[in-house]
Design a protein around this motif. Structure first.
Motif, mmCIF file in Angstrom:
data_model
loop_
_atom_site.group_PDB
_atom_site.id
_atom_site.type_symbol
_atom_site.label_atom_id
_atom_site.label_comp_id
_atom_site.label_asym_id
_atom_site.label_seq_id
_atom_site.Cartn_x
_atom_site.Cartn_y
_atom_site.Cartn_z
ATOM 1 N N SER A 1 0.633 -0.947 -0.306
ATOM 2 C CA SER A 1 0.567 0.142 0.630
ATOM 3 C C SER A 1 0.689 1.183 0.379
ATOM 4 O O SER A 1 0.965 1.679 0.927
ATOM 5 N N PRO A 2 1.576 1.800 -1.128
ATOM 6 C CA PRO A 2 2.281 3.013 -1.253
ATOM 7 C C PRO A 2 1.651 4.195 -0.943
ATOM 8 O O PRO A 2 0.565 4.592 -1.378
ATOM 9 N N TYR A 3 2.348 4.491 -0.471
ATOM 10 C CA TYR A 3 1.820 6.563 0.031
ATOM 11 C C TYR A 3 2.340 7.325 -1.092
ATOM 12 O O TYR A 3 2.448 8.184 -0.893
ATOM 13 N N ASP A 4 4.326 7.092 -1.087
ATOM 14 C CA ASP A 4 5.009 8.034 -1.326
ATOM 15 C C ASP A 4 6.211 7.387 -2.769
ATOM 16 O O ASP A 4 6.369 5.394 -2.001
ATOM 17 N N MET A 5 6.615 8.048 -3.272
ATOM 18 C CA MET A 5 8.141 7.647 -3.875
ATOM 19 C C MET A 5 8.988 8.258 -4.307
ATOM 20 O O MET A 5 8.366 8.909 -5.008
ATOM 21 N N LYS A 6 10.273 8.249 -4.397
ATOM 22 C CA LYS A 6 11.079 9.681 -4.302
ATOM 23 C C LYS A 6 12.052 9.251 -4.979
ATOM 24 O O LYS A 6 13.007 8.057 -4.873
ATOM 25 N N MET A 7 13.064 9.331 -5.884
ATOM 26 C CA MET A 7 14.027 9.026 -6.772
ATOM 27 C C MET A 7 15.646 10.392 -5.502
ATOM 28 O O MET A 7 15.071 10.898 -5.493
ATOM 29 N N SER A 8 16.331 9.465 -5.617
ATOM 30 C CA SER A 8 17.888 10.587 -4.944
ATOM 31 C C SER A 8 18.233 11.520 -6.175
ATOM 32 O O SER A 8 18.003 10.671 -7.122
ATOM 33 N N PRO A 9 18.698 11.827 -5.671
ATOM 34 C CA PRO A 9 19.240 13.456 -6.534
ATOM 35 C C PRO A 9 20.140 12.611 -7.465
ATOM 36 O O PRO A 9 20.021 12.842 -8.634
ATOM 37 N N SER A 10 20.904 11.987 -7.120
ATOM 38 C CA SER A 10 21.603 10.617 -8.033
ATOM 39 C C SER A 10 21.062 10.386 -8.926
ATOM 40 O O SER A 10 21.643 9.795 -10.321
ATOM 41 N N GLY A 11 19.629 9.798 -9.136
ATOM 42 C CA GLY A 11 19.622 9.114 -9.917
ATOM 43 C C GLY A 11 19.269 7.414 -10.033
ATOM 44 O O GLY A 11 19.384 7.019 -10.139
ATOM 45 N N LYS A 12 19.883 7.508 -9.075
ATOM 46 C CA LYS A 12 20.704 5.514 -8.896
ATOM 47 C C LYS A 12 19.686 4.859 -7.657
ATOM 48 O O LYS A 12 19.723 3.701 -7.696
ATOM 49 N N LEU A 13 19.479 5.220 -6.999
ATOM 50 C CA LEU A 13 18.183 4.486 -6.093
ATOM 51 C C LEU A 13 16.613 5.222 -5.776
ATOM 52 O O LEU A 13 16.228 6.509 -5.937
ATOM 53 N N LEU A 14 15.740 4.352 -5.488
ATOM 54 C CA LEU A 14 14.013 4.618 -5.836
ATOM 55 C C LEU A 14 14.350 4.830 -4.558
ATOM 56 O O LEU A 14 13.928 3.401 -4.319
#
Length: 402
Positions: A304-317
């Motif tokens: 049940s996801p509430y949020d998803m964010k990409m790291s500034p480098s674009g290497k981690l989610l």
């Protein structure tokens, strides 16, 4: 219960902002001096809108984050500001007022302290001045020059969701109205849109019980006005017995890639199977394409996801929800890869990265602010994490430069 009240209890929450950190949406980094009594310069300021015990009025709790992720209260915190849905652009924090249809503007001091600058009534521009509209998310473009306000029931019929655009006066923080786009039955309380690296196209998706769903595309014009466009996007090949995948939460990397959560579905209903993650590539016209399939899209432990964010480098989610928080490796158009298990099993309602490998995540129901130091090869809780805080509703992070 009103939409604003639902938003304030932060059942789900996510935000679009601008960024030197790009897709996750942090604002341009600001230069600061060392705080009195500290041995090093802070790397970020962290602001949490929370509701104190036995109170119906919000406040903003501010922290200075050290290089190791440890937090120190900012002088003057908590700030008695009855707001939610915060955004930062390096110089100002913008926040939706709880009690009025206003966006309040605050100066961010060199030590992170907040001081009121001005406010703007966003509802006056809706429905021929009837005052319809309740702010959901307020957010910046990558440069911090334009503020966008998502408003529920802000159309002429006082029914559909709109996005209003405001130019930000750099010297004062004052907002100048640019226009409003009626986007229709737009994503709900957990919705956000994310600009790719060109600062022109932004994306989000909606999934209503695997019955009504769509990927939303937005295009930023030369003067900053944001309007929806008819984005063309394919869907991953589903497994046997499943007719389709339904996209929902989105996050973009610093170039032209977007991640979406994908729910197996047999519309008009969901299908058995775990939530999975897909990566898309945006072309020069803003259209999206994926080559991912059911066999190479990783399943999440967050159902049940509430949020998803990409790291500034674009290497981690980072994926967060009722079941906790999980991190994945992201590599552009290539399939997303597993990295960690659940870093916490507390429900996580919202999170943001800074520019120094720290992820800040709030848990509304458990009254916690978590801080993690995460790189592509290691992950650990920061000293002092989690921090107790009463009913945290929203969080925003201002990265700092030295």
């Amino acid at each position: 219960m009103t939409i604003r009240n639902l938003r304030l209890i932060a059942v789900v929450s996510a935000t679009l902002y601008t960024s030197a950190a790009w897709a996750q949406g942090l604002s341009p980094a600001m230069k600061v001096d060392a705080l009195p009594g500290t041995t090093g310069l802070p790397v970020a300021y962290v602001y949490v809108a929370s509701t104190p015990l036995n109170s119906n009025t919000n406040q903003v709790v501010g922290y200075s984050a050290a290089a190791n992720g440890s937090l120190t209260p900012i002088a003057g915190s908590p700030f008695p500001e009855n707001v939610y849905s915060m955004a930062v652009n390096g110089k100002y924090m913008m926040a939706a007022s709880v009690s009025t249809p206003d966006i309040n503007v605050y100066n961010i001091g060199s030590n992170g302290a907040l001081s009121f600058a001005t406010s703007q009534n966003y509802a006056q521009y809706n429905a021929s001045g009837s005052g319809c509209g309740s702010a959901g998310q307020d957010f910046f473009d990558h440069t911090g020059a334009t503020l966008y306000v998502q408003e529920f029931d802000g159309s002429n019929a006082c029914a559909n969701t709109v996005v209003a655009s405001f130019a930000v006066t750099k010297a004062t923080g004052a907002l100048t109205y640019l226009g409003t786009d009626n986007v229709g039955v737009f994503p709900g309380l957990n919705a956000a849109s994310y600009f790719i690296g060109n600062n022109v196209y932004a994306y989000q998706a909606v999934d209503s019980a695997c019955m009504y769903y769509s990927i939303y595309g937005f295009k930023r014009s030369g003067n900053g006005m944001l309007n929806r466009f008819n984005v063309q996007a394919n869907f991953p090949t589903p497994p046997t017995g499943v007719r389709s995948y339904i996209p929902a939460l989105a996050a973009a990397d610093p170039t032209n890639h977007v991640a979406f959560t994908m729910q197996p579905a047999n519309p008009p209903g969901c299908a058995p199977g775990p939530l999975q993650l897909a990566s898309y590539t945006a072309d020069a016209n803003g259209n999206l394409n994926t080559t991912n399939t059911s066999s190479n899209m990783p399943a999440t432990l967050v159902a049940s996801p509430y949020d998803m964010k990409m790291s500034p480098s674009g290497k981690l989610l980072a994926v967060a929800g009722q079941e906790g928080l999980q991190i994945f490796h992201f590599n552009g158009a290539n399939p997303i890869k597993h990295y960690t298990g659940l870093l916490t099993t507390k429900p996580i309602t919202q999170m943001f990265w800074d520019n120094n490998n720290h992820l800040y995540a709030i848990s509304h129901n458990s009254g916690k602010l978590f801080v993690f130091t995460i790189t592509p090869t290691s992950h650990v809780r920061a000293p002092g994490s989690p921090h107790a805080i009463s009913s945290p509703n929203d969080v925003i992070v201002q990265p700092l430069a030295h």
